[in-house]
Design a protein around this motif. Structure first.
Motif, mmCIF file in Angstrom:
data_model
loop_
_atom_site.group_PDB
_atom_site.id
_atom_site.type_symbol
_atom_site.label_atom_id
_atom_site.label_comp_id
_atom_site.label_asym_id
_atom_site.label_seq_id
_atom_site.Cartn_x
_atom_site.Cartn_y
_atom_site.Cartn_z
ATOM 1 N N GLN A 131 0.568 -1.273 0.370
ATOM 2 C CA GLN A 131 -0.443 0.476 0.085
ATOM 3 C C GLN A 131 1.068 0.940 0.157
ATOM 4 O O GLN A 131 1.848 1.589 0.781
ATOM 5 N N VAL A 132 0.454 2.794 -0.491
ATOM 6 C CA VAL A 132 1.603 3.244 -0.758
ATOM 7 C C VAL A 132 0.371 4.142 -0.561
ATOM 8 O O VAL A 132 -0.916 4.492 -0.891
ATOM 9 N N GLN A 133 0.674 4.902 -0.022
ATOM 10 C CA GLN A 133 0.130 6.675 0.866
ATOM 11 C C GLN A 133 1.108 7.814 0.537
ATOM 12 O O GLN A 133 1.913 8.033 -0.152
ATOM 13 N N LEU A 134 0.009 8.387 -0.642
ATOM 14 C CA LEU A 134 0.228 9.945 -1.230
ATOM 15 C C LEU A 134 0.250 11.530 -0.613
ATOM 16 O O LEU A 134 -1.451 10.877 -0.618
ATOM 17 N N VAL A 135 0.616 11.725 -0.045
ATOM 18 C CA VAL A 135 -0.276 13.443 0.271
ATOM 19 C C VAL A 135 0.640 14.169 -0.871
ATOM 20 O O VAL A 135 1.965 14.932 -0.082
ATOM 21 N N GLU A 136 -0.250 15.395 -0.970
ATOM 22 C CA GLU A 136 -0.075 16.583 -1.759
ATOM 23 C C GLU A 136 -0.235 17.742 -0.878
ATOM 24 O O GLU A 136 -0.561 17.591 -0.385
ATOM 25 N N ALA A 167 5.379 4.941 0.110
ATOM 26 C CA ALA A 167 6.025 3.477 0.321
ATOM 27 C C ALA A 167 7.912 3.543 0.544
ATOM 28 O O ALA A 167 8.799 4.339 -0.156
ATOM 29 N N ARG A 168 8.074 1.793 0.836
ATOM 30 C CA ARG A 168 9.547 1.892 1.347
ATOM 31 C C ARG A 168 10.212 2.002 0.118
ATOM 32 O O ARG A 168 11.364 2.638 -0.212
ATOM 33 N N ALA A 169 9.340 1.102 -0.984
ATOM 34 C CA ALA A 169 10.346 1.645 -2.180
ATOM 35 C C ALA A 169 9.698 1.976 -3.501
ATOM 36 O O ALA A 169 9.264 2.105 -4.432
ATOM 37 N N PHE A 170 9.409 3.662 -2.921
ATOM 38 C CA PHE A 170 9.114 4.675 -3.860
ATOM 39 C C PHE A 170 9.936 4.285 -5.023
ATOM 40 O O PHE A 170 9.010 5.156 -5.402
ATOM 41 N N SER A 171 10.852 4.097 -5.506
ATOM 42 C CA SER A 171 11.738 4.428 -6.128
ATOM 43 C C SER A 171 11.121 3.183 -6.990
ATOM 44 O O SER A 171 11.876 3.110 -8.622
ATOM 45 N N THR A 172 10.647 2.387 -6.885
ATOM 46 C CA THR A 172 10.078 1.064 -7.945
ATOM 47 C C THR A 172 8.575 2.085 -8.770
ATOM 48 O O THR A 172 8.283 1.203 -9.865
ATOM 49 N N TYR A 173 8.337 2.869 -8.728
ATOM 50 C CA TYR A 173 7.359 3.569 -8.883
ATOM 51 C C TYR A 173 7.389 4.622 -10.261
ATOM 52 O O TYR A 173 8.331 5.212 -9.464
ATOM 53 N N TYR A 202 -2.067 4.118 -7.435
ATOM 54 C CA TYR A 202 -1.965 4.848 -6.064
ATOM 55 C C TYR A 202 -2.260 5.987 -6.248
ATOM 56 O O TYR A 202 -1.498 6.731 -6.990
ATOM 57 N N TRP A 203 -3.368 6.505 -5.258
ATOM 58 C CA TRP A 203 -3.827 8.661 -5.111
ATOM 59 C C TRP A 203 -4.182 8.782 -3.959
ATOM 60 O O TRP A 203 -3.849 8.452 -2.850
ATOM 61 N N GLY A 204 -2.920 10.832 -3.830
ATOM 62 C CA GLY A 204 -3.295 11.066 -3.009
ATOM 63 C C GLY A 204 -4.692 11.820 -3.078
ATOM 64 O O GLY A 204 -5.330 11.572 -4.154
#
Length: 129
Positions: free
Chosen positions: A1-6, A26-32, A118-120
């Motif tokens: 799960q990825v949480q995004l906050v703008e 996300a801990r694997a942010f660089s994979t997105y 995933y969306w903010g």
């Protein structure tokens, strides 16, 4: 799960600038692959910009090309949208989105909101005359 906050939205006069930020959990942010979209009242959500996992590839919608720039800092799990020479027609809610490896910049997948997993919550940008 990825949480995004703008963050970074606001009210600005035409010709002004804003920088939007999107912080990811996300801990694997660089994979997105990351993208920015916007939606004005009564209109469909539209593609603004996308950036590859390493940041080496970027693409921008024709309507913002030369004025907006997407970038990312993988060490900070953050993607940015620098917006210059803002116009009233840029007024919209801006959303950050994350997509898996099947979505790549410069392909149709990157331009489609349906490709993003995933969306903010979005941040409002209002440009006045």
């Amino acid at each position: 799960q990825v949480q995004l906050v703008e963050s970074g939205g606001g009210l600005v006069q035409a010709g002004g600038s804003l920088r939007l930020s999107c912080a990811a959990s996300a801990r694997a942010f660089s994979t997105y692959t990351m993208g920015w979209f916007r939606q004005a009242p009564g209109k469909e959500r539209e593609f603004v910009a996308a950036i590859s996992r390493t940041g080496s590839s970027k693409d921008h919608a024709e309507s913002v090309r030369g004025r907006f720039t997407i970038s990312r800092d993988n060490a900070k799990n953050t993607v940015y949208l620098q917006m210059n020479s803002l116009k009233p027609e840029d007024t919209a809610r801006y959303y950050c989105a994350a997509a898996g490896s099947r979505t790549t910049v410069y392909t149709a997948s990157a331009y489609s909101a349906g490709s993003y997993d995933y969306w903010g919550q979005g941040t409002q940008v209002t440009v006045s005359l």
